[in-house]
Scaffold this motif. Structure first.
Motif, PDB file in Angstrom:
ATOM      1  N   VAL A 126       0.729  -1.134   0.101  1.00  0.00           N
ATOM      2  CA  VAL A 126       0.108  -0.039  -0.090  1.00  0.00           C
ATOM      3  C   VAL A 126       0.825   0.975   0.124  1.00  0.00           C
ATOM      4  O   VAL A 126       0.740   2.265  -0.788  1.00  0.00           O
ATOM      5  N   ILE A 127       1.812   1.185   0.996  1.00  0.00           N
ATOM      6  CA  ILE A 127       2.419   2.494   1.036  1.00  0.00           C
ATOM      7  C   ILE A 127       3.489   2.718  -0.092  1.00  0.00           C
ATOM      8  O   ILE A 127       3.666   3.887  -0.388  1.00  0.00           O
ATOM      9  N   PHE A 128       4.100   1.784  -0.576  1.00  0.00           N
ATOM     10  CA  PHE A 128       5.050   1.672  -1.886  1.00  0.00           C
ATOM     11  C   PHE A 128       4.240   2.389  -2.936  1.00  0.00           C
ATOM     12  O   PHE A 128       4.905   3.246  -3.768  1.00  0.00           O
ATOM     13  N   ALA A 129       3.064   1.701  -3.074  1.00  0.00           N
ATOM     14  CA  ALA A 129       2.421   2.101  -4.476  1.00  0.00           C
ATOM     15  C   ALA A 129       1.866   3.711  -4.388  1.00  0.00           C
ATOM     16  O   ALA A 129       2.038   4.518  -5.308  1.00  0.00           O
ATOM     17  N   ILE A 130       1.531   3.935  -2.960  1.00  0.00           N
ATOM     18  CA  ILE A 130       0.930   5.384  -2.937  1.00  0.00           C
ATOM     19  C   ILE A 130       2.135   6.296  -2.925  1.00  0.00           C
ATOM     20  O   ILE A 130       1.959   7.447  -3.749  1.00  0.00           O
ATOM     21  N   ARG A 131       3.334   6.146  -2.310  1.00  0.00           N
ATOM     22  CA  ARG A 131       4.414   6.870  -2.624  1.00  0.00           C
ATOM     23  C   ARG A 131       5.150   7.001  -3.837  1.00  0.00           C
ATOM     24  O   ARG A 131       5.977   7.779  -4.038  1.00  0.00           O
ATOM     25  N   THR A 132       4.813   6.077  -4.482  1.00  0.00           N
ATOM     26  CA  THR A 132       5.498   6.064  -6.085  1.00  0.00           C
ATOM     27  C   THR A 132       4.659   7.072  -6.579  1.00  0.00           C
ATOM     28  O   THR A 132       5.317   7.890  -7.340  1.00  0.00           O
ATOM     29  N   VAL A 157      -8.190   2.732   2.282  1.00  0.00           N
ATOM     30  CA  VAL A 157      -6.956   2.640   2.979  1.00  0.00           C
ATOM     31  C   VAL A 157      -6.835   3.582   4.135  1.00  0.00           C
ATOM     32  O   VAL A 157      -7.336   4.769   3.977  1.00  0.00           O
ATOM     33  N   LYS A 158      -6.429   3.218   5.162  1.00  0.00           N
ATOM     34  CA  LYS A 158      -6.315   3.969   6.397  1.00  0.00           C
ATOM     35  C   LYS A 158      -5.288   3.601   7.356  1.00  0.00           C
ATOM     36  O   LYS A 158      -4.972   2.061   7.272  1.00  0.00           O
ATOM     37  N   ASP A 159      -4.402   4.292   7.861  1.00  0.00           N
ATOM     38  CA  ASP A 159      -3.335   4.186   8.827  1.00  0.00           C
ATOM     39  C   ASP A 159      -2.580   3.230   7.977  1.00  0.00           C
ATOM     40  O   ASP A 159      -1.731   2.470   8.538  1.00  0.00           O
ATOM     41  N   GLY A 160      -2.172   3.690   6.803  1.00  0.00           N
ATOM     42  CA  GLY A 160      -1.079   2.933   5.824  1.00  0.00           C
ATOM     43  C   GLY A 160      -1.343   1.627   5.647  1.00  0.00           C
ATOM     44  O   GLY A 160      -0.570   0.797   5.220  1.00  0.00           O
ATOM     45  N   ALA A 161      -2.584   1.074   5.534  1.00  0.00           N
ATOM     46  CA  ALA A 161      -3.064  -0.416   5.303  1.00  0.00           C
ATOM     47  C   ALA A 161      -4.474  -0.620   4.525  1.00  0.00           C
ATOM     48  O   ALA A 161      -5.276   0.595   4.416  1.00  0.00           O
ATOM     49  N   LEU A 162      -4.543  -1.280   3.825  1.00  0.00           N
ATOM     50  CA  LEU A 162      -5.735  -1.667   3.077  1.00  0.00           C
ATOM     51  C   LEU A 162      -6.791  -2.454   4.135  1.00  0.00           C
ATOM     52  O   LEU A 162      -6.569  -3.532   4.451  1.00  0.00           O
ATOM     53  N   TRP A 163      -8.152  -1.981   4.146  1.00  0.00           N
ATOM     54  CA  TRP A 163      -9.068  -2.594   4.958  1.00  0.00           C
ATOM     55  C   TRP A 163     -10.377  -2.903   4.172  1.00  0.00           C
ATOM     56  O   TRP A 163     -10.693  -2.199   3.060  1.00  0.00           O
ATOM     57  N   ILE A 164     -11.069  -3.883   4.532  1.00  0.00           N
ATOM     58  CA  ILE A 164     -12.393  -4.175   3.892  1.00  0.00           C
ATOM     59  C   ILE A 164     -13.509  -4.218   5.072  1.00  0.00           C
ATOM     60  O   ILE A 164     -13.081  -4.851   6.115  1.00  0.00           O
ATOM     61  N   ASN A 165     -14.668  -3.803   4.845  1.00  0.00           N
ATOM     62  CA  ASN A 165     -15.942  -3.902   5.589  1.00  0.00           C
ATOM     63  C   ASN A 165     -16.607  -5.199   5.480  1.00  0.00           C
ATOM     64  O   ASN A 165     -16.949  -5.397   4.159  1.00  0.00           O
ATOM     65  N   GLY A 166     -17.028  -5.905   6.460  1.00  0.00           N
ATOM     66  CA  GLY A 166     -17.789  -7.151   6.342  1.00  0.00           C
ATOM     67  C   GLY A 166     -18.824  -7.020   7.295  1.00  0.00           C
ATOM     68  O   GLY A 166     -18.655  -6.265   8.138  1.00  0.00           O
ATOM     69  N   ASP A 167     -19.505  -8.156   7.418  1.00  0.00           N
ATOM     70  CA  ASP A 167     -20.320  -8.351   8.460  1.00  0.00           C
ATOM     71  C   ASP A 167     -20.003  -8.494   9.917  1.00  0.00           C
ATOM     72  O   ASP A 167     -20.480  -8.135  11.002  1.00  0.00           O
ATOM     73  N   ALA A 171     -11.717  -5.748   8.367  1.00  0.00           N
ATOM     74  CA  ALA A 171     -10.682  -6.677   8.312  1.00  0.00           C
ATOM     75  C   ALA A 171      -9.511  -6.255   7.572  1.00  0.00           C
ATOM     76  O   ALA A 171      -9.619  -5.498   6.561  1.00  0.00           O
ATOM     77  N   LEU A 172      -8.201  -6.446   7.957  1.00  0.00           N
ATOM     78  CA  LEU A 172      -7.048  -5.918   7.189  1.00  0.00           C
ATOM     79  C   LEU A 172      -6.743  -7.002   5.871  1.00  0.00           C
ATOM     80  O   LEU A 172      -7.061  -8.132   6.231  1.00  0.00           O
ATOM     81  N   ILE A 173      -6.435  -6.369   4.759  1.00  0.00           N
ATOM     82  CA  ILE A 173      -5.985  -7.171   3.783  1.00  0.00           C
ATOM     83  C   ILE A 173      -4.561  -7.058   3.689  1.00  0.00           C
ATOM     84  O   ILE A 173      -3.802  -5.749   3.498  1.00  0.00           O
ATOM     85  N   GLU A 174      -3.682  -8.187   3.543  1.00  0.00           N
ATOM     86  CA  GLU A 174      -2.354  -7.922   3.660  1.00  0.00           C
ATOM     87  C   GLU A 174      -1.954  -7.678   2.426  1.00  0.00           C
ATOM     88  O   GLU A 174      -2.218  -8.303   1.504  1.00  0.00           O
ATOM     89  N   GLU A 179       2.150  -5.473  -5.854  1.00  0.00           N
ATOM     90  CA  GLU A 179       1.449  -6.172  -6.915  1.00  0.00           C
ATOM     91  C   GLU A 179       0.034  -6.671  -6.085  1.00  0.00           C
ATOM     92  O   GLU A 179      -1.067  -6.670  -6.661  1.00  0.00           O
ATOM     93  N   ASP A 180       0.147  -6.958  -4.786  1.00  0.00           N
ATOM     94  CA  ASP A 180      -0.951  -7.469  -4.021  1.00  0.00           C
ATOM     95  C   ASP A 180      -1.795  -6.474  -3.627  1.00  0.00           C
ATOM     96  O   ASP A 180      -3.122  -6.708  -3.929  1.00  0.00           O
ATOM     97  N   PHE A 181      -1.611  -5.200  -3.429  1.00  0.00           N
ATOM     98  CA  PHE A 181      -2.387  -3.960  -3.386  1.00  0.00           C
ATOM     99  C   PHE A 181      -3.305  -3.967  -4.762  1.00  0.00           C
ATOM    100  O   PHE A 181      -4.369  -3.650  -4.695  1.00  0.00           O
ATOM    101  N   PHE A 182      -2.574  -3.824  -5.906  1.00  0.00           N
ATOM    102  CA  PHE A 182      -3.352  -3.410  -7.146  1.00  0.00           C
ATOM    103  C   PHE A 182      -4.416  -4.490  -7.389  1.00  0.00           C
ATOM    104  O   PHE A 182      -5.243  -4.435  -7.755  1.00  0.00           O
ATOM    105  N   GLU A 183      -3.751  -5.736  -7.185  1.00  0.00           N
ATOM    106  CA  GLU A 183      -4.708  -6.887  -7.410  1.00  0.00           C
ATOM    107  C   GLU A 183      -5.919  -7.119  -6.374  1.00  0.00           C
ATOM    108  O   GLU A 183      -7.036  -7.215  -6.717  1.00  0.00           O
ATOM    109  N   ALA A 184      -5.711  -6.483  -5.223  1.00  0.00           N
ATOM    110  CA  ALA A 184      -6.884  -6.428  -4.144  1.00  0.00           C
ATOM    111  C   ALA A 184      -7.906  -5.479  -4.675  1.00  0.00           C
ATOM    112  O   ALA A 184      -9.045  -5.717  -4.422  1.00  0.00           O
ATOM    113  N   ILE A 185      -7.486  -4.229  -5.133  1.00  0.00           N
ATOM    114  CA  ILE A 185      -8.402  -3.199  -5.641  1.00  0.00           C
ATOM    115  C   ILE A 185      -8.765  -3.346  -7.238  1.00  0.00           C
ATOM    116  O   ILE A 185      -9.184  -2.381  -7.707  1.00  0.00           O
ATOM    117  N   ASN A 186      -8.574  -4.419  -7.708  1.00  0.00           N
ATOM    118  CA  ASN A 186      -8.898  -4.812  -9.116  1.00  0.00           C
ATOM    119  C   ASN A 186      -8.375  -3.867 -10.012  1.00  0.00           C
ATOM    120  O   ASN A 186      -9.032  -3.396 -11.073  1.00  0.00           O
TER     121      ASN A 186
END
Length: 227
Positions: A126-132, A157-167, A171-174, A179-186
């Motif tokens: 997350v941080i590497f992508a945003i700061r690029t 994205v909050k506090d330097g991490a990617l989160w998803i809201n669920g029931d 939850a944190l998405i590692e 590449e993991d960040f871009f894949e997670a956000i499609n």
């Protein structure tokens, strides 16, 4: 400063600071290969050293007393020795915190140092992508699709991490790699030098935008569906 000269500065800093880091990489305009970058951005995971002491003189056991952030200590030494100094913003405010340091080298090169929390390698992507960057691209990918951006609904994205809201709550998405960040956000993980609002608009439209009358502003129009 021209790109080659800024890269040389970056290489010297990486060589000096790598022993104090679990990982450190060049981000920003240098990573995007901009011809005339105005500053140098580095993203790092500091290395921790656990300070221990013997439990007592009769037992051969040790207990952890404290943790030492080796990168913070090293940068503090550089600052005390004049090799780095504060670089205030336009309002005269400095930045020398655990997550962000804004500095000038002794030669006057502007350096921004962004730190993932020690042991938080899962946030690196997350941080590497945003700061690029660039800045408008980074803003667009962390803005909700409901507001014209590219962040999937229910994610943030909050506090330097990617989160998803669920029931069950948030939850944190590692994202240990970019590449993991871009894949997670499609989104595709484009090469850094290709990242722009026009590239995002091209992806949203499903085809090339060159000559098609698609502006940078169109990349940030609200959408209710699609990719």
């Amino acid at each position: 400063m021209m790109l080659a000269a800024m890269r040389a500065v970056a290489e010297n800093l990486l060589e000096a600071w790598t022993p104090a880091c679990e990982r450190i990489e060049v981000a920003g305009s240098v990573r995007r290969r901009k011809a005339d970058p105005h500053d140098l951005e580095l993203v790092a995971i500091p290395r921790l050293e656990v300070l221990t002491a013997k439990k007592d003189m009769f037992e051969d056991t040790q207990v952890a007393m404290a943790e030492s952030n080796l990168l913070d200590e090293l940068l503090g030494e550089w600052k005390a020795g004049g090799r780095l100094r504060d670089r205030p913003d336009k309002n005269g405010r400095g930045a020398w915190g655990p997550k962000f340091k804004r500095a000038l080298t002794a030669d006057g090169v502007a350096v921004d140092i962004f730190s993932c929390g020690p042991g938080l390698g899962s946030q690196w992507g997350v941080i590497f992508a945003i700061r690029t960057g660039p800045a408008d691209f980074s803003h667009a990918i962390v803005t909700s699709r409901l507001e014209g951006g590219f962040m999937p609904v229910g994610m943030q994205v909050k506090d330097g991490a990617l989160w998803i809201n669920g029931d069950g709550g948030r939850a944190l998405i590692e994202t240990p790699e970019e590449e993991d960040f871009f894949e997670a956000i499609n989104l595709p993980c484009w090469p850094p030098e290709e990242r722009s609002l026009l590239r995002l608009a091209e992806w949203r439209s499903g085809g090339s935008v060159r000559g098609a009358g698609v502006s940078e502003q169109s990349a940030m129009r609200p959408t209710s569906g699609g990719r």
